[in-house]
Design a protein around this motif. Structure first.
Motif, PDB file in Angstrom:
ATOM      1  N   GLU A   1       0.835  -1.216   0.000  1.00  0.00           N
ATOM      2  CA  GLU A   1       0.000   0.000   0.000  1.00  0.00           C
ATOM      3  C   GLU A   1       0.866   1.260   0.000  1.00  0.00           C
ATOM      4  N   ILE A   2       1.913   1.265   0.805  1.00  0.00           N
ATOM      5  CA  ILE A   2       2.777   2.451   0.886  1.00  0.00           C
ATOM      6  C   ILE A   2       3.540   2.646  -0.419  1.00  0.00           C
ATOM      7  N   GLU A   3       3.964   1.535  -1.027  1.00  0.00           N
ATOM      8  CA  GLU A   3       4.673   1.655  -2.320  1.00  0.00           C
ATOM      9  C   GLU A   3       3.755   2.214  -3.391  1.00  0.00           C
ATOM     10  N   ARG A   4       2.478   1.825  -3.337  1.00  0.00           N
ATOM     11  CA  ARG A   4       1.520   2.371  -4.308  1.00  0.00           C
ATOM     12  C   ARG A   4       1.391   3.876  -4.147  1.00  0.00           C
ATOM     13  N   MET A   5       1.356   4.318  -2.899  1.00  0.00           N
ATOM     14  CA  MET A   5       1.221   5.758  -2.645  1.00  0.00           C
ATOM     15  C   MET A   5       2.438   6.518  -3.146  1.00  0.00           C
ATOM     16  N   GLN A   6       3.577   5.836  -3.165  1.00  0.00           N
ATOM     17  CA  GLN A   6       4.815   6.519  -3.524  1.00  0.00           C
ATOM     18  C   GLN A   6       5.193   6.331  -4.991  1.00  0.00           C
ATOM     19  N   ARG A   7       4.383   5.573  -5.730  1.00  0.00           N
ATOM     20  CA  ARG A   7       4.647   5.346  -7.144  1.00  0.00           C
ATOM     21  C   ARG A   7       3.647   6.186  -7.946  1.00  0.00           C
ATOM     22  N   THR A   8       4.123   7.098  -8.738  1.00  0.00           N
ATOM     23  CA  THR A   8       3.194   7.923  -9.511  1.00  0.00           C
ATOM     24  C   THR A   8       2.873   7.205 -10.825  1.00  0.00           C
ATOM     25  N   VAL A   9       1.733   6.532 -10.834  1.00  0.00           N
ATOM     26  CA  VAL A   9       1.265   5.827 -12.030  1.00  0.00           C
ATOM     27  C   VAL A   9       0.152   6.669 -12.660  1.00  0.00           C
ATOM     28  N   LYS A  10       0.324   7.077 -13.901  1.00  0.00           N
ATOM     29  CA  LYS A  10      -0.702   7.895 -14.558  1.00  0.00           C
ATOM     30  C   LYS A  10      -2.011   7.114 -14.651  1.00  0.00           C
ATOM     31  N   CYS A  11      -3.100   7.781 -14.292  1.00  0.00           N
ATOM     32  CA  CYS A  11      -4.407   7.142 -14.429  1.00  0.00           C
ATOM     33  C   CYS A  11      -4.655   6.829 -15.909  1.00  0.00           C
ATOM     34  N   PRO A  12      -5.190   5.657 -16.224  1.00  0.00           N
ATOM     35  CA  PRO A  12      -5.410   5.301 -17.638  1.00  0.00           C
ATOM     36  C   PRO A  12      -6.444   6.183 -18.333  1.00  0.00           C
ATOM     37  N   PHE A  13      -7.208   6.950 -17.548  1.00  0.00           N
ATOM     38  CA  PHE A  13      -8.226   7.812 -18.144  1.00  0.00           C
ATOM     39  C   PHE A  13      -7.736   9.247 -18.352  1.00  0.00           C
ATOM     40  N   LEU A  14      -6.506   9.516 -17.960  1.00  0.00           N
ATOM     41  CA  LEU A  14      -5.949  10.858 -18.149  1.00  0.00           C
ATOM     42  C   LEU A  14      -5.349  10.943 -19.550  1.00  0.00           C
ATOM     43  N   ASP A  15      -5.863  11.871 -20.337  1.00  0.00           N
ATOM     44  CA  ASP A  15      -5.405  12.005 -21.721  1.00  0.00           C
ATOM     45  C   ASP A  15      -5.266  13.494 -22.046  1.00  0.00           C
ATOM     46  N   GLY A  16      -4.055  13.933 -22.297  1.00  0.00           N
ATOM     47  CA  GLY A  16      -3.843  15.341 -22.611  1.00  0.00           C
ATOM     48  C   GLY A  16      -4.221  16.262 -21.460  1.00  0.00           C
ATOM     49  N   GLY A  17      -4.033  15.806 -20.243  1.00  0.00           N
ATOM     50  CA  GLY A  17      -4.352  16.632 -19.074  1.00  0.00           C
ATOM     51  C   GLY A  17      -5.827  16.624 -18.708  1.00  0.00           C
ATOM     52  N   ARG A  18      -6.626  15.826 -19.407  1.00  0.00           N
ATOM     53  CA  ARG A  18      -8.067  15.811 -19.124  1.00  0.00           C
ATOM     54  C   ARG A  18      -8.552  14.392 -18.816  1.00  0.00           C
ATOM     55  N   CYS A  19      -9.646  14.328 -18.047  1.00  0.00           N
ATOM     56  CA  CYS A  19     -10.249  13.041 -17.682  1.00  0.00           C
ATOM     57  C   CYS A  19     -11.220  12.625 -18.788  1.00  0.00           C
ATOM     58  N   THR A  20     -11.012  11.442 -19.369  1.00  0.00           N
ATOM     59  CA  THR A  20     -11.860  10.975 -20.466  1.00  0.00           C
ATOM     60  C   THR A  20     -13.148  10.311 -19.980  1.00  0.00           C
ATOM     61  N   ILE A  21     -13.288  10.182 -18.668  1.00  0.00           N
ATOM     62  CA  ILE A  21     -14.546   9.612 -18.123  1.00  0.00           C
ATOM     63  C   ILE A  21     -15.136  10.563 -17.089  1.00  0.00           C
ATOM     64  N   TYR A  22     -14.980  11.864 -17.317  1.00  0.00           N
ATOM     65  CA  TYR A  22     -15.293  12.857 -16.280  1.00  0.00           C
ATOM     66  C   TYR A  22     -16.704  12.666 -15.685  1.00  0.00           C
ATOM     67  N   ALA A  23     -17.681  12.379 -16.535  1.00  0.00           N
ATOM     68  CA  ALA A  23     -19.069  12.256 -16.045  1.00  0.00           C
ATOM     69  C   ALA A  23     -19.236  11.097 -15.063  1.00  0.00           C
ATOM     70  N   VAL A  24     -18.386  10.074 -15.187  1.00  0.00           N
ATOM     71  CA  VAL A  24     -18.543   8.889 -14.332  1.00  0.00           C
ATOM     72  C   VAL A  24     -17.302   8.655 -13.471  1.00  0.00           C
ATOM     73  N   ARG A  25     -16.471   9.687 -13.321  1.00  0.00           N
ATOM     74  CA  ARG A  25     -15.247   9.517 -12.536  1.00  0.00           C
ATOM     75  C   ARG A  25     -15.594   9.044 -11.119  1.00  0.00           C
ATOM     76  N   PRO A  26     -14.654   8.333 -10.499  1.00  0.00           N
ATOM     77  CA  PRO A  26     -14.940   7.786  -9.164  1.00  0.00           C
ATOM     78  C   PRO A  26     -15.222   8.871  -8.120  1.00  0.00           C
ATOM     79  N   GLN A  27     -15.825   8.440  -7.024  1.00  0.00           N
ATOM     80  CA  GLN A  27     -16.128   9.390  -5.954  1.00  0.00           C
ATOM     81  C   GLN A  27     -14.856  10.004  -5.383  1.00  0.00           C
ATOM     82  N   THR A  28     -13.790   9.214  -5.318  1.00  0.00           N
ATOM     83  CA  THR A  28     -12.512   9.747  -4.833  1.00  0.00           C
ATOM     84  C   THR A  28     -12.092  10.961  -5.656  1.00  0.00           C
ATOM     85  N   CYS A  29     -12.277  10.880  -6.969  1.00  0.00           N
ATOM     86  CA  CYS A  29     -11.876  11.985  -7.850  1.00  0.00           C
ATOM     87  C   CYS A  29     -12.822  13.182  -7.708  1.00  0.00           C
TER      88      CYS A  29
END
Ligand code: SF4
Length: 242
Positions: A110-138
């Motif tokens: 869990e701590i390694e995940r927090m420290q690894r910057t993995v680009k979200c697969p829905f981030l494209d050109g600085g924008r969220c491609t699923i913005y209308a249904v993005r998770p509650q966390t987002c």
């Protein structure tokens, strides 16, 4: 950043959202109820008294490189959206990225995940491609200074960074999510939190996962979920006891 919680406001919000969510989950099913709840979620954040202090804005995506947790209902809603809105080529590229990310994060603590910057697969050109249904966390954006978000991105190993945030937005978002999850749990649905890539990978690899979820069973056999401790619900229950 230390904040003080407006307990009366949290209590009102939890009661209102919980009772509405219970009715909708029963009448419309969990995924449709989530869609309605997420619209209210956005309205609650926008209506918080300190919403005008937010630094979050279109095109800012520092936080889209950190771990995102989803509930199963959110993962199914996202996959439904992708199926309906992405071309076959886009879906294939997305799945490839999700499976690669999933294999990578599965090996991390869990701590390694927090420290690894993995680009979200829905981030494209600085924008969220699923913005209308993005998770509650987002949806729970609440930063008041993007410099802290950028610093977290650039120094992911530094756990002492403590970005400034809007407390009333924060408490509205957190309480809303807890109220909806409480209603889902009471209806018998899985409310464990799963890492986004691993959950989506499991949905695509296990077609029977949705049937299990709708039958109120654990949906995924290959991905472990985490129980999310309550941050706001105890305040609500304390008051109910009085
Ligand atoms: S789902 Fe959208 S908002 Fe959430 S981390 Fe991914 S790109 Fe960012």
């Amino acid at each position: 950043m230390e904040i003080s919680i407006d307990i009366a406001a949290v209590r009102r919000l939890i009661r209102t959202e919980h009772s509405q969510a219970c009715v909708e989950i029963e009448a419309r099913g969990p995924v449709a109820a989530l869609a309605a709840s997420q619209l209210r979620h956005d309205e609650r954040l926008a209506g918080a008294a300190d919403a005008d202090t937010l630094a979050c804005k279109d095109g800012c995506s520092w936080c889209c490189h950190f771990t995102v947790d989803v509930r199963a209902a959110e993962a199914f809603r996202i996959v439904d959206f992708v199926t309906g809105h992405f071309s076959p080529q886009q879906r294939a590229a997305l799945q490839q990225e999700v499976f690669a990310n999933s294999a990578e994060v599965a090996k991390l603590s869990e701590i390694e995940r927090m420290q690894r910057t993995v680009k979200c697969p829905f981030l494209d050109g600085g924008r969220c491609t699923i913005y209308a249904v993005r998770p509650q966390t987002c949806r729970n954006y609440h930063a008041t200074d993007s410099a802290g978000c950028r610093q977290s991105f650039e120094q992911p190993q530094n756990m002492d960074i403590d970005p400034e945030f809007a407390p009333l937005v924060y408490q509205a978002g957190g309480a809303h999510i807890e109220a909806f999850s409480k209603a889902m749990a009471e209806a018998g649905y899985d409310v464990a939190a799963y890492e986004l890539n691993m959950a989506l990978g499991a949905v695509w690899r296990q077609p029977e996962a949705r049937l299990r979820f709708e039958a109120k069973q654990k949906p995924f056999t290959s991905v472990a979920g985490e129980d999310v401790p309550s941050e706001f619900m105890d305040d609500d229950e304390d008051e109910e006891d009085r």
